[in-house]
Structures are given as structure tokens and as C-alpha cells.
Enzyme design. Structure first.
Site, short mmCIF file in Angstrom:
data_model
loop_
_atom_site.label_atom_id
_atom_site.label_comp_id
_atom_site.label_asym_id
_atom_site.label_seq_id
_atom_site.Cartn_x
_atom_site.Cartn_y
_atom_site.Cartn_z
N GLN A 51 38.30 40.02 53.32
CA GLN A 51 38.40 41.25 52.51
C GLN A 51 39.79 41.87 52.67
OE1 GLN A 51 36.64 42.83 50.27
NE2 GLN A 51 34.75 41.64 50.32
N ASP A 58 27.48 37.45 45.94
CA ASP A 58 28.81 38.04 45.84
C ASP A 58 29.73 37.09 45.09
OD1 ASP A 58 31.08 39.56 46.16
OD2 ASP A 58 31.28 39.22 48.32
N CYS A 95 32.99 42.12 41.98
CA CYS A 95 34.36 42.60 41.81
C CYS A 95 34.73 42.71 40.34
CB CYS A 95 35.34 41.69 42.54
SG CYS A 95 35.33 39.97 41.93
N CYS A 122 50.25 48.43 40.64
CA CYS A 122 49.70 49.80 40.77
C CYS A 122 49.82 50.51 39.44
CB CYS A 122 50.44 50.57 41.86
SG CYS A 122 50.37 49.81 43.48
#
Length: 557
Positions: A373, A479, A506, A145
Site C-alpha cells: 500500500q 480487492d 480503487c 496532483c
């Protein structure tokens, strides 16, 4: 690129001659470690002159040396979340981990990579803009994070700017074009910013990572064992984690139970040693799903071990199975010396071998190694955007080609509507991973969907026979994983000339590159583009991380 005034690089006072002040660019979001992206060419500059003082009012070009200490100010974030600084005049780029926009700090040049350098932050002089308190005590260490102490609104701005810069500088779409603002959509935020991950993988290790201030503590034996996340930059050191704010609360309950018991000497459990290749416990993988009848969470626990010894795991299994949300405990056995959590053999130690999850009105069974996902809540938003871009008429007349289909989630949602009426005539899915293809077939059967065909195939190795196994599609969904599409596949699509392509990415850098090829062609290879970019929609799938998802709509010219 934004230009920097000549006074952006200056010497500091004589009391601190070892510091240099470097100014930042205000539009370098497209700069990254990605080799696909370009940096200014510095090959003709003399690196030996960078410490000399200027003799006139105009600063000389400056290129820092390794281990040089600099005073920096971060103005933007690059893809992958690194803070971006740029030297005045020379345009030399410096990237720093854990530096956020507006932050002034002292850093040491740790590595030079040709036309840019990496900097290690030594000390913060003044905090960044939009500072907030990170609720997780591990946020500054684990690397997962990176932007937790940046306000969420500022995170969204930075991600949207990164995509915009990549589309302009890599995709070669001019922001001067009057249609550009209609093409470039505002980023879609994530309503759930914590506890959104349905899968977390923790590692066991024999070397506990410690921050610098605790390095004087000498840990031996069990005290040096750890269960948690790999410390950034280390393959053999583990940051011990008792709780992760990205996973569900029941998953944290399981993690705490394992932490409280696995180092008990009476159990005789040992973590895997990546140097000696000895030890038993390799990984702990926690997956969260939903019970389709009660809508309550159901969890799978997967122990990855170096050998099959169920009797050694029995005490942990007994304690974990007492947690009400746990419906499955699996054991993947991986005898290789690698770090993968996928085993050669799989055993069920408790309960069932799969958990379930709902997405766009369909039910999916998830096994220990299934791809799904990671943020179920935001996947609903993402898949709705994909459906809107596809714009199927709903009369079961259109053929859909689903490339890189994984376990078939996108294709299956396009094959059936909530009412279970056929949306597409047929969906053909291609995926390289055999287990994912098997899962796609199982999920189609589970949902009573018969208008789908899933095939195994490597889309990076297609030949002239590719395309003979399905009729010409009306819509292509692509994708790909982070490297994007291979040139062979791009050439196939340009030759196929379907009316519409929905590109889901992504990695905005490779996405921008691929839509450039599809729209503008590749002059060096005499390849002509034949598509027009109609929209690009950034989606924040993973708050507090540098990851960005994009949904792009391309239509045949």
C-alpha cells in the site's frame, strides 16, 4: 442527470462570434472516459447544424466540432479528475483536464469520442471556487496532483459526490430509498496530505519537457537530459523534477543527490532513449519504510538500467549511501525496450535487499518490486475499516477467502490480532503474480502466522474446478485492480453464496458495476443477484489526486 434551462447555450456578442457559451451539469460526477459508463445517445443529430444561430427563444441542440473554441464553466469533477461541462438540450458532455468546479475558461475541442468530447483549456476567465495556492511548483504541469490548488475540503466533497453518483447511476441504487443515506457513508479524509507516498518512480530521459513559454529555448545534449516524471500525454518527454511533495523528505534528499551528480560528464552515464533504445539509466525508484527498532525511516534506492554495469553506478552509490536513512541500494536490469521498472535480474549494490514496514501491528518485508500500500498511514485506516466490515467473531472458527490478495497484507491482518491470537480459523489467498505470492508466504513466516495459505492463480480465468482447493468460506474479501472482477468470478460468488462479501476497490466505476451485478444480477445473461448492499465507505487514500478507494459491505439476502 440535472437538466439545463434552454438559455444555458447562447451566442456571445458580435465582437466575439467565435465563442460559444456552454453551461454545465451540476450532477455529472459519474461521467468519465470509462467505457463502462454511458452517455446520451447523439447518433441521430446532424453535426453540420451546430454553428447556426437559433431562430426562436429555444436553443437548438448543439454538438461542437473538433478545434472549435468555446467558453465553458465547470461545475463538477468526473472520475479521473476531469472537469465536466454539458451542452444544454443535447446533453453533450465535454471533459477538460485541469478544470475545477466554478472555473470559467476558454477551451478548444481537441478530440471527439462519439457521445462526448475532450477540451483543452486555453485561458482561465475566472478562477474556480475554493481556490488555494498550490505549494508545488510542478503541480500545474506534471499531472500527478491535479487538484492541489483546490482546497482539501472541496476535494473531499468532489470525491464523495463522484462515488455517490456512480452508485446511483451505474450501481442502480436509488437515492430515494430511505436506507440510501445509511448505506452511503461520508468519505474518510486523510490526516496527512503531503509526504504520504512510500514509493515514487522517476524516469530518466533524453528529451526534457518544457512549458510553452520556454519552447523557444533549444536544448542539446546533456542540457536536454531529464530525471523526473513523464509529462501528461508524452511517453518520451520527461518533466525534470528536483523535489516531490508527495514523497518523504529523506527521499527528496536522495533525489536531489542524484540530480546533482548523474549528468556529470566524468561519470559517463546516459539516459535511456525510448526511440533508439540506447542508453543506460531507465528509472530511479525510491521506497520508504520504517526501522522496526527505532521507528525511524529507512529507504531503498533502486536503479533500473538497460544492462548490468555496477562500476558505472559506483560513484552514485557512494554518494547516496552516505545519507543515513539509506539502507538498501538495488539495481534492476531490464533489457527489454518496454517502459517497465521491473527487471529480469536484480542485484544488491549496497546494504540489504529489503526494507521493513509495520501495518496493523504486523511487520512486512518489502523488496524492490513488492506491492505494498503506497500510503502506509492511510492504509492503517483502510484496513481497520475492512476488519470492521468483516466482523470476525475472533474465536478462530471462520474461513476467509482473500481474492486478489497481493502480498497478503489484508489476509494476514485478518488472520492475527495484535495479541497474536488467531482471529480467523484460516485465510486462503489467491493472487496472479508469483513474486507477490512468495512475499505473502515470507510475510506470514516473519509474523509467525500459520493459519494462512496463499496460492497463485488468475482469477480472470477460473473454471469449474475453482473452489475445490479450499472449504466454503464464511467471508470473502475481494480487492481487484482497476478493471474490477471478471464475470466468471462474479458468477462463482453468486453460486458460492457466502454470508458476507467485503469489496475493496480503487476504481469506483467498476466497483459500482460489480455490486450492481452481485445485488441486482444481469438480466441479459439470466443471472440473479443475491446480495444486499449494507454500506459503501469512500476513503481518500491519495490527497490532491483523483484516486478514490471504497470499502463495500454486502450481505447475503
Amino acid at each position: 442527470m440535472a437538466t439545463i434551462p434552454s438559455h444555458g447555450l447562447r451566442h456571445l456578442t458580435l465582437t466575439r462570434p467565435w465563442l460559444r457559451k456552454i453551461s454545465c451539469t451540476t450532477s455529472l460526477a459519474f461521467s468519465s472516459q470509462d467505457p463502462l459508463l454511458t452517455y446520451p445517445d447523439n447518433s441521430n443529430n446532424n453535426d453540420t447544424d451546430h454553428t447556426k444561430k437559433t431562430t426562436n427563444s429555444k436553443s437548438q441542440a448543439f454538438f461542437p466540432k473538433k478545434n472549435q473554441v468555446l467558453e465553458l464553466e465547470c461545475e463538477s469533477l468526473a472520475f479521473k479528475g476531469k472537469g465536466v461541462c454539458k451542452v444544454a438540450d443535447s446533453g453533450f458532455v465535454l471533459l477538460c483536464d485541469n478544470a475545477l468546479p466554478g472555473e470559467r475558461f476558454i477551451g478548444r475541442v481537441s478530440r471527439k469520442k462519439g457521445s462526448y468530447a475532450e477540451v483543452t483549456k486555453l485561458k482561465t476567465l475566472s478562477p474556480h471556487r475554493d481556490l488555494v495556492d498550490a505549494p508545488c511548483g510542478y503541480a500545474s504541469y506534471c499531472g500527478g496532483c491535479k487538484t492541489q490548488n483546490l482546497s482539501y475540503e472541496a476535494q473531499l466533497r468532489a470525491k464523495e459526490q463522484q462515488v455517490r453518483e456512480l452508485v446511483i447511476h451505474v450501481g442502480k441504487f436509488s437515492d430515494k430509498n430511505p436506507d440510501f443515506e445509511c448505506i452511503m457513508k461520508p468519505i474518510v479524509p486523510c490526516d496527512v496530505q503531503f509526504h504520504y507516498r512510500n514509493k515514487m518512480e522517476f524516469s530518466f530521459g533524453t528529451q526534457k519537457w518544457l512549458p510553452k513559454e520556454l519552447l523557444h529555448e533549444k536544448l542539446d545534449g546533456i542540457d536536454n537530459y531529464a530525471l523526473g516524471l513523464h509529462a501528461p500525454g508524452y511517453f518520451d518527454k520527461i518533466l525534470n523534477v528536483d523535489k516531490c511533495l508527495l514523497q518523504s523528505e529523506p527521499a527528496n534528499k536522495i533525489l536531489a543527490t542524484v540530480q546533482d551528480n548523474w549528468k556529470d560528464p566524468e561519470l559517463g552515464l546516459s539516459p535511456y532513449n525510448v526511440h533508439s533504445h540506447t542508453g543506460f539509466l531507465k528509472h530511479l525508484v525510491l521506497r520508504t519504510g520504517s526501522d522496526m527498532k527505532t521507528d525511524l525511516p529507512e529507504l531503498m534506492v533502486n536503479f533500473v538500467t538497460s544492462s548490468y554495469k555496477p562500476e558505472m553506478l559506483k560513484p552514485l552509490v557512494e554518494k547516496i549511501s552516505a545519507i543515513p536513512e539509506v539502507v538498501s541500494i538495488m539495481n534492476n536490469v531490464n533489457t527489454s525496450v518496454g517502459n517497465t521498472s521491473v527487471g529480469e535480474e536484480e542485484y544488491t549494490l549496497y546494504g540489504k535487499s529489503t526494507i521493513t514496514e509495520s501495518l496493523r501491528g504486523l511487520t512486512f518485508q518489502i523488496s524492490a518490486n513488492s506491492f505494498f500500500q503506497t500510503n502506509t498511514h492511510q492504509a492503517e485506516v483502510l484496513y481497520k475499516l475492512i476488519e470492521d466490515c468483516a466482523g470476525l467473531r475472533g474465536d478462530a472458527s471462520e474461513i476467509v477467502l482473500d481474492l486478489f490478495c497481493g502480498t497478503g497484507t489484508i489476509g494476514l491482518t485478518l488472520a492475527k490480532k495484535y495479541s497474536l491470537l488467531d482471529l480467523a480459523k484460516h485465510v486462503y489467498g489467491y493472487e496472479v503474480v508469483a513474486q507477490a505470492v512468495a512475499d505473502a508466504h515470507r510475510n506470514a513466516k516473519l509474523n509467525g502466522i500459520s493459519n494462512t495459505t496463499f496460492l497463485q492463480g488468475d482469477l480472470n480465468k477460473i473454471d469449474e474446478n475453482f473452489g475445490k482447493h479450499f472449504p466454503k468460506p464464511d467471508i470473502v474479501i475481494s480487492d481487484p485492480n482497476r478493471p474490477g472482477m471478471h464475470m466468471k468470478l462474479i458468477k462463482f460468488l453468486l453460486k458460492l453464496k457466502v454470508p458476507k462479501i467485503v469489496y475493496v476497490s480503487c476504481n469506483p466505476a467498476t466497483c459500482a458495476r460489480d455490486i450492481d451485478y452481485l445485488c441486482h444480477g444481469v438480466m441479459e445473461q439470466n443471472i440473479k443477484g443475491c446480495y444486499k448492499l449494507k454500506s459503501i465507505q469512500p476513503v481518500d487514500m491519495f490527497p490532491h489526486t483523483p484516486h478514490i478507494e471504497c470499502v463495500c459491505l454486502l450481505e447475503l439476502c
